[in-house]
Write an enzyme that holds these catalytic residues in place. Sequence first.
Site, PDB file in Angstrom:
ATOM      1  N   HIS A   4     -26.060 -44.572  30.878  1.00  0.00           N
ATOM      2  CA  HIS A   4     -26.383 -43.624  29.800  1.00  0.00           C
ATOM      3  C   HIS A   4     -27.743 -42.966  29.978  1.00  0.00           C
ATOM      4  O   HIS A   4     -28.211 -42.260  29.096  1.00  0.00           O
ATOM      5  CB  HIS A   4     -26.312 -44.335  28.447  1.00  0.00           C
ATOM      6  CG  HIS A   4     -24.969 -44.948  28.208  1.00  0.00           C
ATOM      7  ND1 HIS A   4     -23.906 -44.229  27.712  1.00  0.00           N
ATOM      8  CD2 HIS A   4     -24.501 -46.186  28.481  1.00  0.00           C
ATOM      9  CE1 HIS A   4     -22.842 -45.020  27.655  1.00  0.00           C
ATOM     10  NE2 HIS A   4     -23.168 -46.206  28.118  1.00  0.00           N
TER      11      HIS A   4
ATOM     12  N   HIS B  75     -23.417 -54.378  29.306  1.00  0.00           N
ATOM     13  CA  HIS B  75     -22.020 -53.920  29.315  1.00  0.00           C
ATOM     14  C   HIS B  75     -21.039 -55.028  29.737  1.00  0.00           C
ATOM     15  O   HIS B  75     -21.374 -55.895  30.556  1.00  0.00           O
ATOM     16  CB  HIS B  75     -21.910 -52.759  30.302  1.00  0.00           C
ATOM     17  CG  HIS B  75     -20.625 -51.998  30.220  1.00  0.00           C
ATOM     18  ND1 HIS B  75     -19.588 -52.190  31.108  1.00  0.00           N
ATOM     19  CD2 HIS B  75     -20.208 -51.035  29.355  1.00  0.00           C
ATOM     20  CE1 HIS B  75     -18.594 -51.366  30.801  1.00  0.00           C
ATOM     21  NE2 HIS B  75     -18.947 -50.660  29.747  1.00  0.00           N
TER      22      HIS B  75
ATOM     23  N   LYS C 298     -20.110 -40.002  33.059  1.00  0.00           N
ATOM     24  CA  LYS C 298     -20.739 -39.662  31.771  1.00  0.00           C
ATOM     25  C   LYS C 298     -21.491 -38.341  31.958  1.00  0.00           C
ATOM     26  O   LYS C 298     -20.853 -37.314  32.102  1.00  0.00           O
ATOM     27  CB  LYS C 298     -21.558 -40.857  31.279  1.00  0.00           C
ATOM     28  CG  LYS C 298     -20.570 -41.942  30.819  1.00  0.00           C
ATOM     29  CD  LYS C 298     -21.146 -43.256  30.416  1.00  0.00           C
ATOM     30  CE  LYS C 298     -19.997 -44.162  29.928  1.00  0.00           C
ATOM     31  NZ  LYS C 298     -20.100 -45.544  30.377  1.00  0.00           N
TER      32      LYS C 298
ATOM     33  N   SER D 235     -25.768 -48.654  25.610  1.00  0.00           N
ATOM     34  CA  SER D 235     -24.631 -47.782  25.325  1.00  0.00           C
ATOM     35  C   SER D 235     -24.277 -47.666  23.855  1.00  0.00           C
ATOM     36  O   SER D 235     -23.855 -46.614  23.403  1.00  0.00           O
ATOM     37  CB  SER D 235     -23.413 -48.254  26.102  1.00  0.00           C
ATOM     38  OG  SER D 235     -23.113 -49.582  25.769  1.00  0.00           O
TER      39      SER D 235
ATOM     40  N   ASN E 189     -19.063 -38.682  26.043  1.00  0.00           N
ATOM     41  CA  ASN E 189     -20.203 -39.075  26.879  1.00  0.00           C
ATOM     42  C   ASN E 189     -20.617 -37.952  27.820  1.00  0.00           C
ATOM     43  O   ASN E 189     -21.383 -38.176  28.752  1.00  0.00           O
ATOM     44  CB  ASN E 189     -19.865 -40.317  27.701  1.00  0.00           C
ATOM     45  CG  ASN E 189     -19.660 -41.539  26.819  1.00  0.00           C
ATOM     46  OD1 ASN E 189     -20.285 -41.661  25.772  1.00  0.00           O
ATOM     47  ND2 ASN E 189     -18.785 -42.430  27.242  1.00  0.00           N
TER      48      ASN E 189
ATOM     49  N   ASP F  18     -28.436 -50.819  35.014  1.00  0.00           N
ATOM     50  CA  ASP F  18     -27.218 -50.042  34.808  1.00  0.00           C
ATOM     51  C   ASP F  18     -27.634 -48.789  34.037  1.00  0.00           C
ATOM     52  O   ASP F  18     -27.967 -48.863  32.853  1.00  0.00           O
ATOM     53  CB  ASP F  18     -26.211 -50.884  34.010  1.00  0.00           C
ATOM     54  CG  ASP F  18     -24.935 -50.110  33.690  1.00  0.00           C
ATOM     55  OD1 ASP F  18     -24.999 -48.868  33.623  1.00  0.00           O
ATOM     56  OD2 ASP F  18     -23.888 -50.750  33.490  1.00  0.00           O
TER      57      ASP F  18
ATOM     58  N   GLU G 257     -29.349 -52.680  30.891  1.00  0.00           N
ATOM     59  CA  GLU G 257     -28.992 -51.261  30.872  1.00  0.00           C
ATOM     60  C   GLU G 257     -30.285 -50.470  30.707  1.00  0.00           C
ATOM     61  O   GLU G 257     -31.264 -50.979  30.151  1.00  0.00           O
ATOM     62  CB  GLU G 257     -28.037 -50.965  29.704  1.00  0.00           C
ATOM     63  CG  GLU G 257     -26.707 -51.675  29.844  1.00  0.00           C
ATOM     64  CD  GLU G 257     -25.670 -51.245  28.797  1.00  0.00           C
ATOM     65  OE1 GLU G 257     -25.769 -50.138  28.264  1.00  0.00           O
ATOM     66  OE2 GLU G 257     -24.758 -52.044  28.540  1.00  0.00           O
TER      67      GLU G 257
HETATM   68  C1  PLP Z   1     -19.262 -46.654  30.925  1.00  0.00           C
HETATM   69  C2  PLP Z   1     -20.087 -47.773  31.412  1.00  0.00           C
HETATM   70  C3  PLP Z   1     -19.774 -48.470  32.576  1.00  0.00           C
HETATM   71  C4  PLP Z   1     -18.472 -48.257  33.300  1.00  0.00           C
HETATM   72  O1  PLP Z   1     -18.463 -47.097  34.038  1.00  0.00           O
HETATM   73  P1  PLP Z   1     -17.029 -46.442  34.400  1.00  0.00           P
HETATM   74  O2  PLP Z   1     -17.329 -45.533  35.530  1.00  0.00           O
HETATM   75  O3  PLP Z   1     -16.597 -45.753  33.166  1.00  0.00           O
HETATM   76  O4  PLP Z   1     -16.143 -47.586  34.781  1.00  0.00           O
HETATM   77  C5  PLP Z   1     -20.650 -49.424  33.033  1.00  0.00           C
HETATM   78  N1  PLP Z   1     -21.779 -49.694  32.365  1.00  0.00           N
HETATM   79  C6  PLP Z   1     -22.096 -49.083  31.207  1.00  0.00           C
HETATM   80  C7  PLP Z   1     -23.358 -49.437  30.508  1.00  0.00           C
HETATM   81  C8  PLP Z   1     -21.257 -48.112  30.690  1.00  0.00           C
HETATM   82  O5  PLP Z   1     -21.557 -47.526  29.536  1.00  0.00           O
END
Ligand code: PLP
Length: 393
Positions: free
Chosen positions: A216, A142, A247, A188, A52, A213, A184
């Site tokens: 990505h 997520h 990421k 993801s 990522n 969120d 999101e």
């Molecule tokens: C990776 C991810 C998370 C979690 O983030 P971390 O910092 O790895 O705990 C939350 N939401 C989405 C959409 C993700 O891909």
Amino acid sequence: MAFEFINDNLLVQKNASRYRQRVCIQQVNTDSPPQNTKIVMNGKTYINFSSNDYLGLNNHPKINQAMQEGIDKFGICSSSSNLVTGFNYAHKALEDKICEWLNKPRCLLFSSGFATNEAIFKTLGQTINQSKTHFFLDKLSHASMIDGAYASKASVKRFAHNNMAQLAQLLSLNDSPNKLIASEGIFSMDGDQAKLTRLEALTKQHNAWLYLDDAHSIGLIGNQGQGSSSVLKGDSECHIIMATLGKAIATSGAFLACNEVLHDYLINFARHYIYSTAISPAIAWATIQSIELIQQEKWRRDKIVELSQLFINELNGNIKIVPSDSSIHAIIIGNEQRSLEVSEKLKKQGLWLTAIRPPTVAVGTSRLRVTICANHNVNEIKLLAQCLNKALI
Ligand SMILES: *Cc1c(COP(=O)(O)O)cnc(C)c1O
């Protein structure tokens, strides 16, 4: 025997080709300058297409140097929670940097994206005098959003992925004063984008709040990498934006950006924030440098677009790939076993591509999730496409 279900459940996973094991990476970045896409496992070197680190910023000399400077100034550890003595100048400087970048009044740092999502859904999900908060989540949200939403005292509705008509219908049946629409920014496991303009319009029409969120999308969308909400124009607004730092930003932890009063509320009521050690101040300091590189180096975003286009062009036309405008390209295989087999074939050719299986994705949609990063090169992408063309006949 106590906890007999442990063995039973593991056996079920094994029989369904869903059993998961970790792999231990011995070394990353085998060349110099130390910023390539290679990983070493069991003595063998692979090109990594499952990372990522979209912008290729992990191990960037300037970020590493800022990390060292942060350690010298503040130490690695914050030694306390934020509300005791854990909050320091490095955290404040990073919050300010993010506020300016995203044009948001306030920002709060969390130890992970998972904790951030749990915190926001649990703190906003209330039932007060029998009036419930209502959450509307995209079906592909997520795990941490889903867990937070269902662990809260809110009512939870999930709409089919990106189905704005269904969301509009659900909203029109609901006259609660407290509604949060959550999605999101870039999804993801599919790499497609939320319909932001439509989401924002529905949010406004129904007097709700919009939660994004951007795990990505941060770093990848917008002329300075501000993320998905940068497509919104004029007075349209995304009320709450969260993203992980783990990421594209290539450090660790997460942030949430919002208005003053929600910020104040979270500091007072978000248990994941209150009862957890503040993130490493050295990492916060390094993250400021990472964001500066993201703002300045647009070529990293352009390179992902270029290489993604090349990948699609080189791939046989009959291969099923989810249309995407991001780093993430999902090749849907179907069943678990076949996905594992293809992944194994690619490994033999020195390409690392982890098979993604249920419950991470829906049954029957096991896939290879290719991530194309700014530090891949043309030959690596061509090789990947050739090997996939052969393996997927
Ligand atoms: C990776 C991810 C998370 C979690 O983030 P971390 O910092 O790895 O705990 C939350 N939401 C989405 C959409 C993700 O891909």
